[in-house]
Design an enzyme around this catalytic site. Structure first.
Site, PDB file in Angstrom:
ATOM      1  N   PRO A  88      38.982  47.617  55.623  1.00  6.24           N
ATOM      2  CA  PRO A  88      40.012  46.828  54.929  1.00  6.24           C
ATOM      3  C   PRO A  88      40.463  45.623  55.760  1.00  6.24           C
ATOM      4  O   PRO A  88      41.097  44.723  55.235  1.00  6.24           O
ATOM      5  CB  PRO A  88      41.175  47.818  54.758  1.00  6.24           C
ATOM      6  CG  PRO A  88      40.618  49.157  55.070  1.00  6.24           C
ATOM      7  CD  PRO A  88      39.423  48.972  55.925  1.00  6.24           C
ATOM      8  N   GLU A 115      40.262  57.221  60.769  1.00  5.30           N
ATOM      9  CA  GLU A 115      41.118  56.029  60.913  1.00  5.30           C
ATOM     10  C   GLU A 115      40.328  54.778  61.269  1.00  5.30           C
ATOM     11  O   GLU A 115      40.899  53.705  61.416  1.00  5.30           O
ATOM     12  CB  GLU A 115      42.185  56.281  61.980  1.00  5.30           C
ATOM     13  CG  GLU A 115      43.193  57.347  61.605  1.00  5.30           C
ATOM     14  CD  GLU A 115      43.872  57.087  60.265  1.00  5.30           C
ATOM     15  OE1 GLU A 115      44.436  56.005  60.103  1.00  5.30           O
ATOM     16  OE2 GLU A 115      43.804  57.969  59.385  1.00  5.30           O
ATOM     17  N   ARG A 153      20.807  43.314  43.313  1.00  4.14           N
ATOM     18  CA  ARG A 153      20.527  42.793  41.976  1.00  4.14           C
ATOM     19  C   ARG A 153      20.195  41.303  41.986  1.00  4.14           C
ATOM     20  O   ARG A 153      19.670  40.782  41.014  1.00  4.14           O
ATOM     21  CB  ARG A 153      21.696  43.077  41.030  1.00  4.14           C
ATOM     22  CG  ARG A 153      22.965  42.355  41.369  1.00  4.14           C
ATOM     23  CD  ARG A 153      24.120  42.826  40.502  1.00  4.14           C
ATOM     24  NE  ARG A 153      24.009  42.407  39.115  1.00  4.14           N
ATOM     25  CZ  ARG A 153      24.254  41.163  38.680  1.00  4.14           C
ATOM     26  NH1 ARG A 153      24.603  40.226  39.533  1.00  4.14           N
ATOM     27  NH2 ARG A 153      24.140  40.869  37.411  1.00  4.14           N
ATOM     28  N   ASP A 168      26.203  35.077  35.560  1.00  3.55           N
ATOM     29  CA  ASP A 168      27.249  36.045  35.895  1.00  3.55           C
ATOM     30  C   ASP A 168      28.583  35.381  36.149  1.00  3.55           C
ATOM     31  O   ASP A 168      28.643  34.218  36.526  1.00  3.55           O
ATOM     32  CB  ASP A 168      26.885  36.774  37.199  1.00  3.55           C
ATOM     33  CG  ASP A 168      25.824  37.820  36.972  1.00  3.55           C
ATOM     34  OD1 ASP A 168      25.664  38.249  35.838  1.00  3.55           O
ATOM     35  OD2 ASP A 168      25.168  38.184  37.961  1.00  3.55           O
TER      36      ASP A 168
HETATM   37  N1  ADE Z   1      36.839  51.075  54.044  1.00  2.00           N
HETATM   38  C1  ADE Z   1      38.032  51.527  53.652  1.00  2.00           C
HETATM   39  N2  ADE Z   1      38.615  50.686  52.795  1.00  2.00           N
HETATM   40  C2  ADE Z   1      37.757  49.637  52.634  1.00  2.00           C
HETATM   41  C3  ADE Z   1      37.802  48.440  51.888  1.00  2.00           C
HETATM   42  N3  ADE Z   1      38.836  48.117  51.123  1.00  2.00           N
HETATM   43  N4  ADE Z   1      36.752  47.607  51.983  1.00  2.00           N
HETATM   44  C4  ADE Z   1      35.707  47.905  52.781  1.00  2.00           C
HETATM   45  N5  ADE Z   1      35.613  49.011  53.508  1.00  2.00           N
HETATM   46  C5  ADE Z   1      36.630  49.881  53.437  1.00  2.00           C
END
Ligand code: ADE
Length: 250
Positions: A88, A115, A153, A168
């Site tokens: 994230p 984590e 793809r 797309d």
């Molecule tokens: N791992 C955990 N959450 C994630 C996300 N939002 N994007 C990529 N990898 C992740």
């Protein structure tokens, strides 16, 4: 192309790469997707892949040693290109990034669990960090499947109709226009007249206008980033004026 995925759940990646368009791309030899499990490279009877973090706090962190040995094995096997860590904290994964990755001979994806991953492994080995959105998944595998799918793809020969990728959403920075098909039950009911006209120039203009209008309505943030041509601006203004005159507009 070759995509190597470092993951504690290799079966997850095998599943994702085995179906649909990407499954076909694999069958056609356009891409090979290979999963590597750090647990197989972990030392000791317990094959530990995680540990408590320094400084305390909840949760566990992935140890660098099994990841290092796993990465070395993948590289020795021929895995090539940048190592991309899915987290994230990464930069947002976009269609533009998918398109760029699709032109490379290969890359590696690292899926975190718990984590996350010991920062020293990231500093030493990770070339790029990507996120698929502002939410937290329980691991990087779903994100890796997203990247494999979005890139796979786009490979030449993956889609039966190559033109469909060019149309797309996001390929030109806009959302896609609506689509209608021959439905036995619905017939032509509710289908915009222009699509039945056979006038290809008018149809193309209508589609462009719908793409512009939808993006304006649903994703103004995308529209703000584009430099629209004079013709696009005119189409959008017409769309907006028509919306304003329709009280029941969806
Ligand atoms: N791992 C955990 N959450 C994630 C996300 N939002 N994007 C990529 N990898 C992740």
């Amino acid at each position: 192309m070759r995509i190597d995925v470092l993951t504690l759940f290799p079966e997850f990646i095998a599943q994702a790469a085995g179906v649909g368009v990407v499954g076909r791309a694999v069958e056609r030899g356009l891409v090979a997707v290979k999963a590597w499990n750090p647990r197989e490279y972990a030392a000791g009877n317990y094959r530990r892949v995680d540990e408590r973090p320094f400084g305390g706090g909840p949760g566990m962190v992935m140890l660098p040693e099994p990841l290092e040995a796993c990465l070395a094995a993948a590289r020795a096997d021929g895995a090539m290109g940048p190592l991309i860590y899915l987290s994230p904290q990464g930069a947002r994964f976009t269609q533009a990034r998918a398109r760029a990755l699709a032109t490379t001979p290969g890359f590696l994806l690292l899926c975190g669990r718990y984590e996350g991953v010991d920062e020293r492994f990231i500093e030493a080995h990770v070339d790029e960090e990507l996120s698929i959105g502002d939410y937290v998944l329980s691991g990087g595998e779903l994100a890796a499947a997203v990247v494999v799918d979005a890139v796979g793809r786009l490979l030449d020969g993956a889609l039966n109709d190559a033109a469909s990728a060019a149309q797309d959403s996001f390929e030109d920075g806009l959302l896609d226009c609506p689509h209608y098909t021959r439905s036995e039950r619905l017939g032509t009911a509710g289908v915009p007249e222009v699509l039945l006209s056979g006038d290809h120039a008018r149809i193309a203009r209508w589609r462009r206008q719908q793409a512009l209008g939808r993006t304006w309505r649903r994703r103004p943030d995308l529209l703000a980033r584009l430099a629209l041509s004079a013709e696009d601006r005119r189409l959008l203004e017409e769309f907006i004026a028509r919306q304003a005159s329709r009280a029941d507009a969806p």
